[in-house]
Write an enzyme that holds these catalytic residues in place. Structure first.
Site, mmCIF file in Angstrom:
data_model
loop_
_atom_site.group_PDB
_atom_site.id
_atom_site.type_symbol
_atom_site.label_atom_id
_atom_site.label_comp_id
_atom_site.label_asym_id
_atom_site.label_seq_id
_atom_site.Cartn_x
_atom_site.Cartn_y
_atom_site.Cartn_z
ATOM 1 N N PRO A 1 -13.359 1.219 4.536
ATOM 2 C CA PRO A 1 -12.057 1.663 5.050
ATOM 3 C C PRO A 1 -10.972 0.645 4.700
ATOM 4 O O PRO A 1 -11.255 -0.557 4.645
ATOM 5 C CB PRO A 1 -12.254 1.703 6.565
ATOM 6 C CG PRO A 1 -13.692 1.524 6.820
ATOM 7 C CD PRO A 1 -14.326 0.958 5.596
ATOM 8 N N ASP A 2 -9.770 1.130 4.444
ATOM 9 C CA ASP A 2 -8.663 0.184 4.282
ATOM 10 C C ASP A 2 -8.280 -0.308 5.677
ATOM 11 O O ASP A 2 -8.968 -0.014 6.668
ATOM 12 C CB ASP A 2 -7.485 0.831 3.531
ATOM 13 C CG ASP A 2 -6.894 2.029 4.261
ATOM 14 O OD1 ASP A 2 -7.285 2.288 5.411
ATOM 15 O OD2 ASP A 2 -6.031 2.718 3.678
ATOM 16 N N PHE A 3 -7.218 -1.066 5.788
ATOM 17 C CA PHE A 3 -6.823 -1.566 7.112
ATOM 18 C C PHE A 3 -5.989 -0.537 7.864
ATOM 19 O O PHE A 3 -6.209 -0.275 9.027
ATOM 20 C CB PHE A 3 -5.977 -2.841 6.964
ATOM 21 C CG PHE A 3 -6.772 -4.102 6.764
ATOM 22 C CD1 PHE A 3 -8.152 -4.117 6.886
ATOM 23 C CD2 PHE A 3 -6.126 -5.302 6.466
ATOM 24 C CE1 PHE A 3 -8.875 -5.272 6.703
ATOM 25 C CE2 PHE A 3 -6.842 -6.470 6.283
ATOM 26 C CZ PHE A 3 -8.213 -6.464 6.400
ATOM 27 N N ARG A 4 -4.972 -0.001 7.157
ATOM 28 C CA ARG A 4 -3.866 0.627 7.899
ATOM 29 C C ARG A 4 -3.832 2.140 7.914
ATOM 30 O O ARG A 4 -2.955 2.694 8.558
ATOM 31 C CB ARG A 4 -2.529 0.079 7.360
ATOM 32 C CG ARG A 4 -2.361 -1.387 7.668
ATOM 33 C CD ARG A 4 -1.094 -1.990 7.107
ATOM 34 N NE ARG A 4 -1.037 -3.408 7.448
ATOM 35 C CZ ARG A 4 -1.712 -4.357 6.821
ATOM 36 N NH1 ARG A 4 -2.478 -4.061 5.796
ATOM 37 N NH2 ARG A 4 -1.630 -5.616 7.221
ATOM 38 N N GLN B 1 -6.298 -7.912 -3.971
ATOM 39 C CA GLN B 1 -6.229 -8.335 -2.560
ATOM 40 C C GLN B 1 -7.573 -8.063 -1.896
ATOM 41 O O GLN B 1 -7.776 -8.417 -0.743
ATOM 42 C CB GLN B 1 -5.141 -7.538 -1.834
ATOM 43 C CG GLN B 1 -3.766 -7.749 -2.429
ATOM 44 C CD GLN B 1 -2.770 -6.750 -1.856
ATOM 45 O OE1 GLN B 1 -2.149 -6.990 -0.831
ATOM 46 N NE2 GLN B 1 -2.611 -5.625 -2.507
ATOM 47 N N ASN B 2 -8.458 -7.387 -2.615
ATOM 48 C CA ASN B 2 -9.741 -7.013 -2.024
ATOM 49 C C ASN B 2 -10.722 -8.175 -2.080
ATOM 50 O O ASN B 2 -10.664 -9.005 -2.984
ATOM 51 C CB ASN B 2 -10.318 -5.793 -2.738
ATOM 52 C CG ASN B 2 -9.457 -4.570 -2.498
ATOM 53 O OD1 ASN B 2 -8.619 -4.578 -1.608
ATOM 54 N ND2 ASN B 2 -9.647 -3.540 -3.296
ATOM 55 N N ASP C 1 -14.034 -7.451 -1.899
ATOM 56 C CA ASP C 1 -15.335 -6.827 -2.113
ATOM 57 C C ASP C 1 -15.948 -7.124 -3.477
ATOM 58 O O ASP C 1 -17.107 -6.788 -3.730
ATOM 59 C CB ASP C 1 -15.246 -5.302 -1.874
ATOM 60 C CG ASP C 1 -14.178 -4.620 -2.726
ATOM 61 O OD1 ASP C 1 -13.942 -5.073 -3.871
ATOM 62 O OD2 ASP C 1 -13.588 -3.628 -2.271
ATOM 63 N N HIS D 1 -7.373 -13.068 -2.015
ATOM 64 C CA HIS D 1 -7.811 -13.287 -0.634
ATOM 65 C C HIS D 1 -9.262 -13.748 -0.571
ATOM 66 O O HIS D 1 -9.937 -13.560 0.441
ATOM 67 C CB HIS D 1 -7.613 -12.011 0.192
ATOM 68 C CG HIS D 1 -6.164 -11.624 0.301
ATOM 69 N ND1 HIS D 1 -5.745 -10.382 0.697
ATOM 70 C CD2 HIS D 1 -5.033 -12.338 0.054
ATOM 71 C CE1 HIS D 1 -4.409 -10.346 0.688
ATOM 72 N NE2 HIS D 1 -3.960 -11.511 0.299
ATOM 73 N N THR E 1 -2.472 0.081 -2.602
ATOM 74 C CA THR E 1 -2.028 -0.952 -1.649
ATOM 75 C C THR E 1 -0.754 -0.515 -0.932
ATOM 76 O O THR E 1 0.112 0.132 -1.534
ATOM 77 C CB THR E 1 -1.800 -2.321 -2.342
ATOM 78 O OG1 THR E 1 -1.163 -3.220 -1.426
ATOM 79 C CG2 THR E 1 -0.970 -2.221 -3.606
#
Ligand code: CNA
Length: 334
Positions: free
Chosen positions: A41-44, A114-115, A117, A134, A209
């Site tokens: 899942p993404d964050f937002r 920014q991932n 994974d 990140h 993003t």
């Protein structure tokens, strides 16, 4: 009537940009939206994003799970969900394979991801072309004394959801993977690559993003005037669309990328790269059995730790942190 409707005109525009002579240097900025199809899942996103799913944990703020000041004393929620986010259990998406295809065709100049994974590299993008802004899960250390913690013990911690602590009896600090938490600095290479790679871009490709997390969010704004910026995302993001030459293709990344590759005549090559990458990741077997879903892991954690009482001081600290974050004044990942 054809069963294959023609792709939206913005896909054709992107295809024209990619076919340019001389071949363009593409600099990409990617985010959580390219991995949602890999079940991360993404964050937002409002219902499916991680922040929405965390509600049963009753965290002071959803972001607290990745906030270094919260993690220091309450690492349990982070480790409870770690198993579902561990790269070894994930397979690259079609969009990751597309990035590898661009690299194979010598069109990919650089990726800022920014991932955390690592799926870009798993899909076949050379590590030399990627900056994991990140950080990632490849290493871990004690947050307090910074001593490196062994990989096999970390793997066990992730699979069992138990919080790992420093092996040094005199320290016993909590162990943290080398991913950048809110409130921590980005790798030093971020600014170096921003200064060297971004000015060389002929196309800025922005995929999946929300452009809400600084400092990566500034990259599309910092690209030279006149360089086309292409956004593929479910929703609009940042100021992309406001400059002449910007192209916005709203939709699922994998769907837009498939349409684009059909338009370019690359679809077969893309599929075979994707299948190879999936097969390579498919060999991993979780020795702790079938992986529980993220919702299940969260429910188990909620039961185990219960809601954590939040002191007024802690709440104030987080509020100040979030204010600073949205004002964009904190260094590092905010
Ligand atoms: P975000 O703020 O959650 O935004 C994701 C964006 O992607 C949103 O605009 C969504 O609408 C969009 N989106 C979601 N699914 C799709 C899809 N299938 N196709 C197209 N668009 C889609 O995440 P950002 O990446 O912008 O924020 C950066 C954070 C998220 C970084 O700190 C990451 O570490 C962090 N993150 C990483 C992962 C990962 O490693 N896979 C997952 C979740 C969050």
């Amino acid at each position: 009537m054809s069963s294959n409707p023609s792709p939206p005109s913005n896909v054709s525009t992107i295809a024209t940009l990619l076919r340019a002579t001389p071949p363009p240097k593409i600099v990409a900025l990617v985010g959580a939206g390219i991995s949602t199809a890999a079940n991360v899942p993404d964050f937002r996103s409002v219902q499916t994003g991680l922040y929405a799913k965390l509600a049963p944990l009753k965290l002071p703020y959803p972001e607290a799970i990745f906030d270094i000041n919260f993690f220091k004393h309450t690492p349990e929620p982070f480790y409870a969900i770690a198993r579902a986010r561990k790269p070894r259990n994930l397979r690259p998406t079609l969009t990751h394979a597309f990035l590898a295809l661009l690299a194979k065709k010598n069109l990919l100049h650089f990726i800022f991801t920014q991932n955390i994974d690592g799926l870009e590299e798993d899909a076949g993008v050379p590590a030399s072309h990627i900056l994991a802004a990140h950080g990632n899960w490849k290493s871990q250390r004690c947050y307090r004394c910074k001593k490196v913690y062994p990989d096999e013990l970390m793997e066990n911690a992730i699979e069992t959801g138990e919080v790992p602590y420093c092996l040094d009896e005199g320290c016993r600090g909590v162990v943290k993977p080398d991913v950048v938490f809110f409130g921590q600095d980005l790798p030093k290479k971020f600014e170096e690559k921003e200064k060297t790679k971004l000015p060389e871009a002929d196309i800025m490709l922005v995929l999946g993003t929300s452009l809400k997390v600084a400092p990566c969010s500034r990259l599309p704004r910092s690209v030279r005037e006149g360089v086309p910026r292409v956004l593929v995302n479910l929703e609009s993001a940042g100021d992309i669309g406001n400059r002449d030459g910007d192209v916005v293709a709203l939709g699922q990344c994998d769907e837009v990328i498939r349409a684009l590759n059909e338009e370019l005549g690359w679809a077969e090559e893309l599929d075979s790269l994707w299948q190879e990458a999936i097969a390579a990741k498919g060999r991993y077997k979780d020795k702790h059995g079938e992986q529980p879903s993220l919702d299940e892991l969260i429910a188990r954690c909620a039961e185990k730790i219960g809601p954590k009482p939040v002191t007024d001081g802690h709440r104030r600290m987080l509020e100040e942190h979030l204010d600073a974050k949205y004002a964009g004044i904190l260094p590092g990942k905010v």
